[in-house]
Every structure is written in structure tokens, then in C-alpha cells.
Motif scaffolding. Structure first.
Motif, PDB file in Angstrom:
ATOM      1  N   VAL A   1      57.657  71.308  73.673  1.00 55.77           N
ATOM      2  CA  VAL A   1      58.062  72.446  72.846  1.00 55.77           C
ATOM      3  C   VAL A   1      58.259  71.922  71.428  1.00 55.77           C
ATOM      4  N   MET A   2      57.386  72.338  70.521  1.00 58.44           N
ATOM      5  CA  MET A   2      57.430  71.811  69.160  1.00 58.44           C
ATOM      6  C   MET A   2      58.193  72.776  68.256  1.00 58.44           C
ATOM      7  N   ALA A   3      59.505  72.591  68.218  1.00 59.28           N
ATOM      8  CA  ALA A   3      60.353  73.491  67.432  1.00 59.28           C
ATOM      9  C   ALA A   3      60.689  72.912  66.063  1.00 59.28           C
ATOM     10  N   ALA A   4      60.219  71.706  65.766  1.00 60.56           N
ATOM     11  CA  ALA A   4      60.574  71.086  64.481  1.00 60.56           C
ATOM     12  C   ALA A   4      59.901  71.803  63.321  1.00 60.56           C
ATOM     13  N   ALA A   5      60.571  71.783  62.186  1.00 63.55           N
ATOM     14  CA  ALA A   5      59.985  72.244  60.925  1.00 63.55           C
ATOM     15  C   ALA A   5      59.448  70.996  60.229  1.00 63.55           C
ATOM     16  N   VAL A   6      58.233  70.640  60.606  1.00 63.40           N
ATOM     17  CA  VAL A   6      57.645  69.383  60.136  1.00 63.40           C
ATOM     18  C   VAL A   6      57.136  69.579  58.705  1.00 63.40           C
ATOM     19  N   ALA A   7      57.475  68.655  57.817  1.00 67.00           N
ATOM     20  CA  ALA A   7      56.933  68.732  56.453  1.00 67.00           C
ATOM     21  C   ALA A   7      55.420  68.625  56.513  1.00 67.00           C
ATOM     22  N   ASP A   8      54.738  69.440  55.743  1.00 72.33           N
ATOM     23  CA  ASP A   8      53.277  69.433  55.787  1.00 72.33           C
ATOM     24  C   ASP A   8      52.689  68.249  55.029  1.00 72.33           C
ATOM     25  N   TRP A   9      53.453  67.719  54.067  1.00 74.38           N
ATOM     26  CA  TRP A   9      52.933  66.598  53.276  1.00 74.38           C
ATOM     27  C   TRP A   9      53.989  65.500  53.157  1.00 74.38           C
TER      28      TRP A   9
ATOM     29  N   ASN B   1      50.495  65.404  56.304  1.00 68.93           N
ATOM     30  CA  ASN B   1      51.082  64.773  57.485  1.00 68.93           C
ATOM     31  C   ASN B   1      50.246  65.074  58.720  1.00 68.93           C
ATOM     32  N   PRO B   2      50.388  64.248  59.763  1.00 64.35           N
ATOM     33  CA  PRO B   2      49.713  64.591  61.018  1.00 64.35           C
ATOM     34  C   PRO B   2      50.266  65.911  61.551  1.00 64.35           C
ATOM     35  N   ASP B   3      49.397  66.735  62.108  1.00 66.01           N
ATOM     36  CA  ASP B   3      49.837  67.976  62.756  1.00 66.01           C
ATOM     37  C   ASP B   3      50.120  67.627  64.214  1.00 66.01           C
ATOM     38  N   ILE B   4      51.396  67.481  64.521  1.00 62.90           N
ATOM     39  CA  ILE B   4      51.807  66.984  65.844  1.00 62.90           C
ATOM     40  C   ILE B   4      51.437  67.986  66.929  1.00 62.90           C
ATOM     41  N   LEU B   5      51.650  69.265  66.637  1.00 61.48           N
ATOM     42  CA  LEU B   5      51.341  70.310  67.624  1.00 61.48           C
ATOM     43  C   LEU B   5      49.839  70.352  67.921  1.00 61.48           C
ATOM     44  N   ALA B   6      49.014  70.323  66.891  1.00 60.07           N
ATOM     45  CA  ALA B   6      47.562  70.365  67.108  1.00 60.07           C
ATOM     46  C   ALA B   6      47.108  69.116  67.850  1.00 60.07           C
TER      47      ALA B   6
ATOM     48  N   VAL C   1      54.007  74.403  73.806  1.00 63.85           N
ATOM     49  CA  VAL C   1      54.561  75.582  73.139  1.00 63.85           C
ATOM     50  C   VAL C   1      54.809  75.257  71.667  1.00 63.85           C
ATOM     51  N   GLY C   2      54.245  76.066  70.778  1.00 66.59           N
ATOM     52  CA  GLY C   2      54.484  75.904  69.343  1.00 66.59           C
ATOM     53  C   GLY C   2      55.344  77.021  68.802  1.00 66.59           C
ATOM     54  N   PHE C   3      55.757  76.867  67.573  1.00 69.06           N
ATOM     55  CA  PHE C   3      56.505  77.901  66.858  1.00 69.06           C
ATOM     56  C   PHE C   3      55.717  78.294  65.624  1.00 69.06           C
ATOM     57  N   ALA C   4      55.907  79.516  65.192  1.00 63.91           N
ATOM     58  CA  ALA C   4      55.304  79.937  63.929  1.00 63.91           C
ATOM     59  C   ALA C   4      56.324  80.770  63.178  1.00 63.91           C
ATOM     60  N   ALA C   5      56.882  80.179  62.146  1.00 68.14           N
ATOM     61  CA  ALA C   5      57.820  80.901  61.279  1.00 68.14           C
ATOM     62  C   ALA C   5      56.995  81.447  60.121  1.00 68.14           C
ATOM     63  N   GLU C   6      56.935  82.758  60.039  1.00 68.59           N
ATOM     64  CA  GLU C   6      56.068  83.390  59.040  1.00 68.59           C
ATOM     65  C   GLU C   6      56.859  84.418  58.239  1.00 68.59           C
TER      66      GLU C   6
ATOM     67  N   ALA D   1      46.682  83.582  65.278  1.00 69.05           N
ATOM     68  CA  ALA D   1      45.604  82.738  64.742  1.00 69.05           C
ATOM     69  C   ALA D   1      46.002  81.266  64.824  1.00 69.05           C
ATOM     70  N   LYS D   2      47.271  81.001  64.568  1.00 69.33           N
ATOM     71  CA  LYS D   2      47.779  79.625  64.606  1.00 69.33           C
ATOM     72  C   LYS D   2      47.690  79.067  66.034  1.00 69.33           C
ATOM     73  N   ARG D   3      48.007  79.893  67.016  1.00 72.89           N
ATOM     74  CA  ARG D   3      47.931  79.457  68.415  1.00 72.89           C
ATOM     75  C   ARG D   3      46.503  79.028  68.767  1.00 72.89           C
TER      76      ARG D   3
ATOM     77  N   ARG E   1      44.059  78.226  66.644  1.00 76.02           N
ATOM     78  CA  ARG E   1      43.606  77.115  65.794  1.00 76.02           C
ATOM     79  C   ARG E   1      44.126  75.785  66.327  1.00 76.02           C
ATOM     80  N   LYS E   2      45.379  75.780  66.741  1.00 73.73           N
ATOM     81  CA  LYS E   2      45.978  74.516  67.171  1.00 73.73           C
ATOM     82  C   LYS E   2      45.672  74.191  68.625  1.00 73.73           C
ATOM     83  N   GLY E   3      45.468  75.228  69.434  1.00 73.05           N
ATOM     84  CA  GLY E   3      45.133  74.996  70.830  1.00 73.05           C
ATOM     85  C   GLY E   3      46.341  74.891  71.741  1.00 73.05           C
TER      86      GLY E   3
END
Ligand code: CTP
Ligand code: CA
Length: 228
Positions: A95-103, A129-134, A148-153, A163-165, A167-169
Motif C-alpha cells: 500500500v503506497m500511501a507516501a507523498a513521495v517527492a517527484d524530484w 525520483n524513482p516512481d516506487i508505485l510504478a 494499492v496506490g493513492f492519488a491525491a488530486e 488514468a494513474k492506476r 499508467r502505473k499498473g
């Protein structure tokens, strides 16, 4: 007599949870961060623990303390988080609930940056940064059976999350609307929609622990092979 323990349905299962923000250093005394408190991730780890799972809780520097009874792996950067996730595998679910910095800052300095008298801030260069979820969703070997991913939009929430689901798989994505009007960001409640192959299911606005319990229940159903 046979006693069933429905509340310990994740006994013997290992679940990886990422949580909190990441900090990306600029120099030894400064970093780039985000506003994630880590509350939702901590609540999810606690709910999985309550169902009997062994939880690897991989957390950036969060405001909210890590729950008791989980294996806490504290990290700072996205790259450290990815490495910690890799070391925690194999798992039955992630379950990837972290708010990972994109850069991260590509030209981070070993020593403190000093003013040079020009009035200008020294230029920062960024690298993605590496996309851990993808990455975990697309692992050829050792992919957890449920990711399981999260998408805060803030805009077109369901469309962007769906779309994010794809794209990331990942298998499921938990979409939430964090536009300022909802007051969700930084609060104690969450209003989420769970998106899977089966479609989108919106849950009412609930406390973060209640969202976590529902999600942990769903994960237990899925790992048990439950069909609705
Ligand atoms: N995520 C991740 N690693 C990253 C970025 C994001 O594992 N480097 C995960 C988050 O933990 C979350 C999901 O991906 O589960 C979606 O994060 P989000 O920031 O919404 O997605 P991004 O792909 O970074 O897209 P955006 O440009 O909207 O930020
Ligand atoms: Ca992002």
C-alpha cells in the motif's frame, strides 16, 4: 469447539506500507518537503496490524508517530524509500500511501550553501525520483499480488486517478480530492473513492482510521480470494 477468528484474517500475511512525506536535501541543513502528515498511512498500518498482518512500515519524516506493533523503517528520501521497499519484499500486498517527492536536487551540496553577496539564490537542478508505485506494480518477479496506490488530486479527481492506476499498473487506487475547498488536506477526515478493475466506489467522508479499517478489510477480502 472450533473458534474462528475473523478479526485476525491477515495472520501470516506480510504487507508493505509506505507513508509520510520524503525530504530531499539541498545541503546538510536544508531540504525540500511536502505537507503530508503521515496520518492516513499510519492508520492503514495500524488497521492491517489489527487484522494480524506483519507490517513493514516504511516512513518518511512524518508528524504523526508510527503505530506500535509494526516494523518501522525510517527513511528520508524517495531513493531511500525505494531501496527500503525492495529490501522488504516479498510481500502479499503493498500500500503506497507516501507523498513521495517527484524530484530530488541533483546538485545538492556536501557543505552548507552560503550567500555570495550577489543577492541571487544559487541555482538548483532537479532530477526525477524513482516512481516506487510504478516500479513495484511492474515488477516481473516478486510483484506483490495486490498493489494499492493513492492519488491525491485537486482537479478531475476520478478521471486523473483512473488514468494513474492504468499508467502505473497498480491493482487499486484510492482517489481523494485534496482541493482546498474540501478541507481534507492536513485534516482528520478523508473522502475517498476506491478504483479497481471492478469500477469506482465512493465512500462517505470518514475519519482517517475508519478509511484505514475499510481498506484493510478490503485487502483481507482480496487476499482471501473473496468474490462479491
Ligand atoms: N508514488 C511513488 N513514487 C513516486 C511518486 C508517487 O510511489 N516517486 C506513489 C504515491 O505513493 C501514490 C501514487 O504514486 O501512491 C500517486 O502519487 P502522485 O503524486 O499522485 O502521482 P504522480 O505519478 O507523482 O503524479 P503527479 O504528477 O500527479 O504528482
Ligand atoms: Ca507526485
Amino acid at each position: 469447539a472450533v473458534v474462528s477468528l475473523p478479526s485476525r484474517r491477515l495472520m501470516g500475511r506480510h504487507v508493505i506500507v509506505t507513508s509520510g512525506p520524503t525530504h530531499e536535501p539541498i545541503d546538510p541543513v536544508r531540504y525540500i518537503a511536502n505537507r503530508s502528515s503521515g496520518a492516513q498511512g499510519a492508520a492503514i498500518a495500524a488497521a492491517l496490524r489489527d487484522l494480524g498482518a506483519r507490517v513493514s512500515f516504511i516512513t518518511g519524516p512524518a508528524e504523526v508517530p508510527a503505530p506500535e506493533g509494526v516494523d518501522v523503517i525510517a527513511v528520508e528520501t524517495a531513493r531511500e524509500m525505494r531501496d527500503a521497499v525492495e529490501r522488504a519484499l516479498p510481500a502479499d500486498a503493498a500500500v503506497m500511501a507516501a507523498a513521495v517527492a517527484d524530484w530530488h536536487v541533483a546538485n545538492a551540496r556536501a557543505g552548507k550553501i552560503k550567500k555570495d553577496g550577489s543577492g541571487q539564490m544559487p541555482g538548483l537542478q532537479f532530477a526525477e525520483n524513482p516512481d516506487i508505485l510504478a516500479w513495484i506494480s511492474q515488477l516481473h518477479q516478486g510483484r506483490p499480488p495486490l498493489v494499492v496506490g493513492f492519488a491525491a488530486e485537486t482537479d478531475n479527481v476520478l478521471e486523473n486517478a483512473a488514468a494513474k492506476r492504468l499508467r502505473k499498473g497498480c491493482d487499486w487506487i484510492v482517489a481523494n480530492d485534496v482541493s482546498p475547498a474540501t478541507g481534507i488536506m492536513g485534516g482528520h477526515e478523508n473522502a475517498v473513492t476506491l478504483i479497481s478493475d471492478a469500477g469506482a466506489e465512493s465512500w462517505p467522508r470518514l475519519s482517517k482510521p475508519e478509511v484505514a479499517r475499510r481498506l484493510a478489510d478490503r485487502i483481507a477480502d482480496e487476499l482471501a480470494g473473496a468474490r462479491e
